[in-house]
Design a protein around this motif. Structure first.
Motif, PDB file in Angstrom:
ATOM      1  N   ASP A 208       0.835  -1.209   0.000  1.00 51.53           N
ATOM      2  CA  ASP A 208       0.000   0.000   0.000  1.00 51.53           C
ATOM      3  C   ASP A 208       0.864   1.250   0.000  1.00 51.53           C
ATOM      4  N   ALA A 209       1.960   1.222   0.762  1.00 53.25           N
ATOM      5  CA  ALA A 209       2.836   2.389   0.856  1.00 53.25           C
ATOM      6  C   ALA A 209       3.524   2.692  -0.469  1.00 53.25           C
ATOM      7  N   CYS A 210       3.714   1.655  -1.302  1.00 50.68           N
ATOM      8  CA  CYS A 210       4.373   1.859  -2.603  1.00 50.68           C
ATOM      9  C   CYS A 210       3.579   2.819  -3.488  1.00 50.68           C
ATOM     10  N   ARG A 211       2.274   2.879  -3.277  1.00 50.70           N
ATOM     11  CA  ARG A 211       1.424   3.709  -4.135  1.00 50.70           C
ATOM     12  C   ARG A 211       1.686   5.206  -3.951  1.00 50.70           C
ATOM     13  N   SER A 212       2.321   5.572  -2.868  1.00 56.35           N
ATOM     14  CA  SER A 212       2.545   6.992  -2.586  1.00 56.35           C
ATOM     15  C   SER A 212       3.820   7.540  -3.228  1.00 56.35           C
ATOM     16  N   VAL A 213       4.630   6.663  -3.855  1.00 54.46           N
ATOM     17  CA  VAL A 213       5.932   7.074  -4.375  1.00 54.46           C
ATOM     18  C   VAL A 213       5.797   7.624  -5.796  1.00 54.46           C
ATOM     19  N   ARG A 214       6.514   8.725  -6.042  1.00 52.20           N
ATOM     20  CA  ARG A 214       6.609   9.287  -7.395  1.00 52.20           C
ATOM     21  C   ARG A 214       7.975   8.912  -7.956  1.00 52.20           C
ATOM     22  N   ALA A 215       7.990   8.203  -9.079  1.00 48.38           N
ATOM     23  CA  ALA A 215       9.241   7.682  -9.632  1.00 48.38           C
ATOM     24  C   ALA A 215       9.538   8.311 -10.992  1.00 48.38           C
ATOM     25  N   HIS A 216      10.813   8.617 -11.199  1.00 44.44           N
ATOM     26  CA  HIS A 216      11.273   9.134 -12.490  1.00 44.44           C
ATOM     27  C   HIS A 216      12.291   8.154 -13.051  1.00 44.44           C
ATOM     28  N   VAL A 217      11.954   7.513 -14.161  1.00 47.18           N
ATOM     29  CA  VAL A 217      12.850   6.556 -14.801  1.00 47.18           C
ATOM     30  C   VAL A 217      13.598   7.266 -15.929  1.00 47.18           C
ATOM     31  N   VAL A 218      14.923   7.110 -15.931  1.00 41.50           N
ATOM     32  CA  VAL A 218      15.758   7.663 -16.986  1.00 41.50           C
ATOM     33  C   VAL A 218      16.527   6.500 -17.607  1.00 41.50           C
ATOM     34  N   GLY A 219      16.375   6.308 -18.923  1.00 40.76           N
ATOM     35  CA  GLY A 219      17.110   5.192 -19.495  1.00 40.76           C
ATOM     36  C   GLY A 219      16.760   4.867 -20.924  1.00 40.76           C
ATOM     37  N   ASP A 220      17.352   3.759 -21.385  1.00 39.35           N
ATOM     38  CA  ASP A 220      17.236   3.326 -22.782  1.00 39.35           C
ATOM     39  C   ASP A 220      15.967   2.509 -22.995  1.00 39.35           C
ATOM     40  N   VAL A 221      15.130   2.963 -23.931  1.00 36.76           N
ATOM     41  CA  VAL A 221      13.935   2.209 -24.311  1.00 36.76           C
ATOM     42  C   VAL A 221      14.301   1.221 -25.419  1.00 36.76           C
ATOM     43  N   ILE A 222      13.755   0.027 -25.322  1.00 35.54           N
ATOM     44  CA  ILE A 222      13.997  -1.028 -26.319  1.00 35.54           C
ATOM     45  C   ILE A 222      12.655  -1.614 -26.731  1.00 35.54           C
ATOM     46  N   VAL A 223      12.460  -1.816 -28.017  1.00 32.89           N
ATOM     47  CA  VAL A 223      11.292  -2.556 -28.493  1.00 32.89           C
ATOM     48  C   VAL A 223      11.740  -3.998 -28.718  1.00 32.89           C
ATOM     49  N   ASP A 224      11.166  -4.893 -27.933  1.00 30.81           N
ATOM     50  CA  ASP A 224      11.462  -6.319 -28.084  1.00 30.81           C
ATOM     51  C   ASP A 224      10.435  -6.925 -29.031  1.00 30.81           C
ATOM     52  N   SER A 225      10.923  -7.446 -30.145  1.00 31.86           N
ATOM     53  CA  SER A 225      10.047  -8.010 -31.172  1.00 31.86           C
ATOM     54  C   SER A 225      10.290  -9.503 -31.305  1.00 31.86           C
ATOM     55  N   LEU A 226       9.226 -10.268 -31.321  1.00 34.66           N
ATOM     56  CA  LEU A 226       9.317 -11.718 -31.475  1.00 34.66           C
ATOM     57  C   LEU A 226       8.616 -12.103 -32.777  1.00 34.66           C
ATOM     58  N   THR A 227       9.382 -12.595 -33.751  1.00 27.93           N
ATOM     59  CA  THR A 227       8.833 -13.028 -35.023  1.00 27.93           C
ATOM     60  C   THR A 227       8.758 -14.551 -35.028  1.00 27.93           C
ATOM     61  N   TYR A 228       7.528 -15.080 -35.071  1.00 30.35           N
ATOM     62  CA  TYR A 228       7.314 -16.526 -35.004  1.00 30.35           C
ATOM     63  C   TYR A 228       7.236 -17.102 -36.413  1.00 30.35           C
ATOM     64  N   CYS A 229       7.988 -18.182 -36.620  1.00 28.93           N
ATOM     65  CA  CYS A 229       8.076 -18.823 -37.928  1.00 28.93           C
ATOM     66  C   CYS A 229       7.944 -20.338 -37.764  1.00 28.93           C
ATOM     67  N   SER A 230       7.753 -21.004 -38.886  1.00 28.85           N
ATOM     68  CA  SER A 230       7.834 -22.467 -38.896  1.00 28.85           C
ATOM     69  C   SER A 230       8.925 -22.861 -39.886  1.00 28.85           C
ATOM     70  N   LEU A 231       9.702 -23.848 -39.522  1.00 26.70           N
ATOM     71  CA  LEU A 231      10.837 -24.255 -40.343  1.00 26.70           C
ATOM     72  C   LEU A 231      10.353 -25.076 -41.544  1.00 26.70           C
ATOM     73  N   ILE A 232      10.721 -24.590 -42.720  1.00 27.01           N
ATOM     74  CA  ILE A 232      10.352 -25.308 -43.945  1.00 27.01           C
ATOM     75  C   ILE A 232      11.432 -26.304 -44.317  1.00 27.01           C
ATOM     76  N   GLY A 233      12.682 -25.882 -44.238  1.00 25.92           N
ATOM     77  CA  GLY A 233      13.792 -26.756 -44.602  1.00 25.92           C
ATOM     78  C   GLY A 233      15.075 -25.952 -44.659  1.00 25.92           C
ATOM     79  N   SER A 234      16.052 -26.479 -45.360  1.00 25.87           N
ATOM     80  CA  SER A 234      17.321 -25.780 -45.494  1.00 25.87           C
ATOM     81  C   SER A 234      17.833 -25.937 -46.911  1.00 25.87           C
TER      82      SER A 234
END
Length: 518
Positions: free
Chosen positions: A192-218
């Motif tokens: 409950d006490a955590c709700r009273s905190v004001r936080a400022h985050v400074v840092g590197d944003v990253i977009v994590d992308s997951l591309t799902y595939c099925s293996l056809i062959g080689s």
């Protein structure tokens, strides 16, 4: 409700001074024998050793090495000293237990002066070890005698732990909470006490992308895989997901970052707005928003393609980021460092100097594929590296974990260090007077089934930050952070952990604890 594991045996655990008062000085009417060891996991060899020793005297003292002097393996002791002491005290043949705060048994031998000192047969088989000879010299100095117990049953605690480690997370937590006078209701109140905190985050944003595939062959002529595209998922990661965890916990959150003038920036801003995080990024049209795209087939990651520019931010952007850091009204500043341009040896001092004077200062520097260093953030209130990052910062691949953590704690000049150890949990160092044996403690992992460990560190960082700022109690902060990390491990994807998630986890652990002491 407060729990007290081993309450009926606690009266046996004494200091050396209390034991001396109980048994008296030599010569005594009742003979006293002492055993000494780590007793990390009490096994049949220990029981046989203690039974034999007790048969040779009227009073048996079990002396055990404190946590701070155990360095025989990387993650030892497995069982913390308070619980090890209670395990011994619960044995009927043991009259007293003493936790030895010195590296060897010599000091307590001189002080207590037992009539006999029992050692396992392995300590004399093949010749007397020099350390055993030191103990024999002390005994001889006052007329004591050493006894070697039979070696017909010898077991190794290390082998038990390595082959089939027992899950003592609940027992260890309850023992720690008892020692610190903390209840499960205190954990709930801290949320409950955590709700009273004001936080400022400074840092590197990253977009994590997951591309799902099925293996056809080689390809028959070249080592080339052929895959069929199925779907793609994107997540706002890096400093963005740290901000989302903080917001999910109920904090008011602002994120300051640098992004490109591209489609991915809009994706991140929409995601953050939906989560309730305030973000007005500094736009650098000369660099792309960082994207890390993993191609997955059959559950395996075939390839990872990163779109990024790791150049240091320009002086103009640094000035703007410093201005935002100093001007944003907050209780805590969190530097979320992935080494994608914002943080380096040149920018770190400037950004640190810009932190508002009374703000709680937190840093996490992740170096999975970059050259970051948590020591670039000296004197912070909280840092949360993992073991690999600690070893990288200290250029130390050899030390076992506890001395490694102590070295990092001292060199970083942090007030609280939470060293993340993956499935082993976390080791915490905190500011204490020199010689205080409670300067560090261990929190075990509470993940019942690990589905996806990605994001566990972000969840720990968020809840530990808020709880430590709100309560000032390191055990509460590390516990809530570890519980949040466990919840994150138990589900797929880096999904922000909510207070309701944590309340369910706390209730679950309390039920286990209450069952254990019934």
């Amino acid at each position: 409700m407060k729990l007290d594991i081993g309450a009926e045996f606690r009266h046996k655990i004494k200091t050396s001074a209390e034991i001396i008062e109980k048994v008296g000085a030599r010569p005594r009417q009742q003979k006293v024998i002492m055993c000494h060891g780590t007793f990390d996991v009490v096994h049949p060899g220990h029981i046989r050793h203690l039974l034999y020793a007790r048969s040779k005297a009227d009073v048996l003292i079990a002396s055990m090495t404190s946590d701070s002097h155990i360095s025989k393996a990387n993650f030892r002791p497995y069982v913390p000293e308070e619980l090890r002491a209670m395990n011994l005290a619960a044995l009927e043949m043991v009259d007293f237990v003493v936790i030895d705060r010195t590296p060897t048994a010599l000091e307590n031998l001189r002080a207590i002066q037992p009539d006999y000192f029992a050692k396992g047969y392995e300590y004399v088989d093949g010749g007397v070890h020099p350390k055993t000879q030191e103990e024999m010299d002390v005994l001889e100095s006052y007329g004591g005698e050493i006894i070697f117990t039979p070696g017909d049953i010898v077991y190794s605690s290390s082998k038990f732990i390595e082959n089939s480690p027992p899950n003592l997370s609940t027992e260890n937590l309850v023992t720690l909470m008892e020692a610190e006078d903390i209840s499960f209701d205190d954990l709930r109140s801290a949320l409950d006490a955590c709700r009273s905190v004001r936080a400022h985050v400074v840092g590197d944003v990253i977009v994590d992308s997951l591309t799902y595939c099925s293996l056809i062959g080689s390809n028959a002529k070249t080592p080339t895989f052929s895959v069929r595209y199925e779907s793609k998922n994107r997540f706002a990661g890096g400093a963005a997901v740290v901000a989302k965890h903080l917001r999910a916990a109920g904090a008011e959150v602002t994120l300051s970052t640098v992004m490109g003038d591209d489609e991915m920036r809009e994706f991140v801003l929409d995601d953050l707005a939906e989560a309730g995080v305030k973000c007005d990024p500094i736009v650098d049209p000369t660099r792309p928003t960082t994207v890390k795209d993993a191609f997955i087939a059959g559950g395996y990651r075939l390839l990872k393609v990163d779109t990024l520019d790791n150049r240091t931010i320009s002086d103009k952007i640094l000035e703007e980021l410093c201005a935002r850091t100093s001007d944003t009204s907050c209780d805590a500043v969190v530097f979320s460092d992935f080494r994608h341009g914002i943080f380096d040896r040149v920018t770190c001092p400037r950004l640190i100097e810009a932190i508002p004077e009374r703000a709680f200062r937190v840093a996490d520097s992740q170096v999975a594929s970059r050259w970051g260093n948590i020591l670039d953030f000296p004197g912070f209130d909280l840092i949360t590296p993992n073991e690999k990052e600690a070893r990288f910062a200290l250029a130390d691949q050899d030390s076992v974990v506890r001395p490694l953590a102590l070295d990092l704690f001292q060199r970083s000049k942090t007030k609280t260090l939470i060293l993340k150890l993956g499935s082993r949990g976390a080791l915490v160092y905190r500011e204490r007077e020199i010689g205080d044996m409670r300067a560090f403690f261990v929190i075990n992992s509470f993940a019942d089934t690990v589905v996806d460990a990605v994001g566990a560190g972000d969840a720990l960082l968020a809840y530990s930050t808020l709880a430590l700022k709100a309560t000032g109690v390191e055990v509460i902060a590390a516990t809530l952070g570890s519980l949040a990390a466990a919840i994150e491990c138990e589900r797929d994807g880096n999904i922000p952990v909510t207070p309701n998630d944590l309340l369910e986890k706390i209730d679950q652990i309390q039920r286990r604890a209450e069952y254990a002491v019934e």
